[in-house]
Design a protein around this motif. Sequence first.
Motif, mmCIF file in Angstrom:
data_model
loop_
_atom_site.group_PDB
_atom_site.id
_atom_site.type_symbol
_atom_site.label_atom_id
_atom_site.label_comp_id
_atom_site.label_asym_id
_atom_site.label_seq_id
_atom_site.Cartn_x
_atom_site.Cartn_y
_atom_site.Cartn_z
ATOM 1 N N VAL A 294 27.660 4.846 -0.336
ATOM 2 C CA VAL A 294 27.783 4.946 -2.301
ATOM 3 C C VAL A 294 27.282 6.263 -2.084
ATOM 4 O O VAL A 294 27.558 6.972 -2.814
ATOM 5 N N GLU A 295 25.813 6.677 -1.494
ATOM 6 C CA GLU A 295 25.695 8.385 -1.812
ATOM 7 C C GLU A 295 26.088 8.962 -1.172
ATOM 8 O O GLU A 295 26.095 8.843 0.019
ATOM 9 N N PRO A 296 25.610 10.416 -1.207
ATOM 10 C CA PRO A 296 26.595 11.370 -0.892
ATOM 11 C C PRO A 296 25.821 11.211 0.086
ATOM 12 O O PRO A 296 26.293 11.840 1.402
ATOM 13 N N ASP A 297 24.721 11.526 0.538
ATOM 14 C CA ASP A 297 23.605 11.613 2.139
ATOM 15 C C ASP A 297 23.482 10.709 2.741
ATOM 16 O O ASP A 297 23.014 10.314 3.671
ATOM 17 N N ARG B 249 30.517 0.773 3.526
ATOM 18 C CA ARG B 249 31.063 1.342 2.420
ATOM 19 C C ARG B 249 30.255 1.850 2.129
ATOM 20 O O ARG B 249 28.459 1.716 1.974
#
Lengths: 243, 150
Positions: free
Chosen positions: A191-194, A189
């Motif tokens: 987690v962070e948009p980047d 998964r």
Amino acid sequence: MTATYVYGLVRAEAKLPSGLDGLGPSGRVGTIAHQQVAAIVSDVPTDRPLGTRDDLLAHERVLDAVAERTAVLPMRFPAVVEEDGVVSELLAPHQNRFMEALARLDGLVQFNVKGRFEREPVLREIAQADDRIIALRDQVSGQPEDATYYDRIRLGELVVTAMQQRRDEVGRRVLERLQPCAEDISPRRLVEPDEVVNAAFLVGRDRIKKFDDALDGVARELAGRVRFRLVGPLAPYDFVPED
Amino acid sequence: MTMATQRSTAGQVERYTGGGPSGLAEVVELILDKGLVIDVFVRVSLVGIEILTIDARIVVASVDTFLRFAEATNRLDLYAHGGKDLGDLAESVTRGGAKGKTSGALEGAVEKVGEVFTKGRRRDDGDEEDDDDDEPAPRRRARPRARERR
């Protein structure tokens, strides 16, 4: 009762690398075999709870070292069995299942690949592609944080959404390039948009170079936008049978 | 088993061998979250691990993510071309300005691991994720007031 720490499972005839350093007081790592399958074991600290940084590192270190030369089924940390139970409870009842899994993992190791946007150039790219972002930016700049709370959320939402669109595109491209060099992929998964890609790859020992070159190739194409991190070879933690 | 870190010379790929040199983050992801589970394992007392694996799965509230990225966008110099300080600036903004709970969920958890496991230890093994504990506390505290006013 004496407890035994179990790192993972190998075929009984497998040879462990020498000099393995375990997490128990003795530091020794050995095997307990039953017919075709064997458990990689050591003693367990009795005077303290498990789970220190050194324990975690030892668990992984032992397994990765074994994985470098032979098929291994890694256990999830921590795996402690009563000493009497290693054969009667762990090995004997599950032998067929273990042997099937070991056969499936024969000759394969795991690599983890993470890719992350270079934040600044990608943010700039996103801002310059959307007038609404520029406008909101101008609107909030120099204003007190309290006064611009909702505008800043809107700004961030636009940026994050645009970044996620880009990362879906780029992430797919990376996976497509690496897939032909891997037997299996286990995506994790994001987690962070980047975060662009985070996945475990099951790679044949004889194809490590090919996999590596493929990653290098796609990393070069994305240079300046995405930076990658490759960890391995590892024991196939992500590819053990589900319970 | 080598603990040495290998860095590539070409391209944008940092390479690490297994066995821990990649940092505690990776180790935690690998061996606490993955690997074979068999029902014969006995329960053992652990050091804070259970809490930690739960934390690692918590997704940061999206509002916090939005605010963090808004801030990074605000600090962006749209007219500069490859200025050397821009990356550093964006990084320090996101790490320093919006630190604490707005940092990535996993990073947050890892810092916690760092605190749990490195107490009294040297920090010289190159873990890049948990070397910034000295950052100042988050500055952003105005939100609740802003909400009340509306």
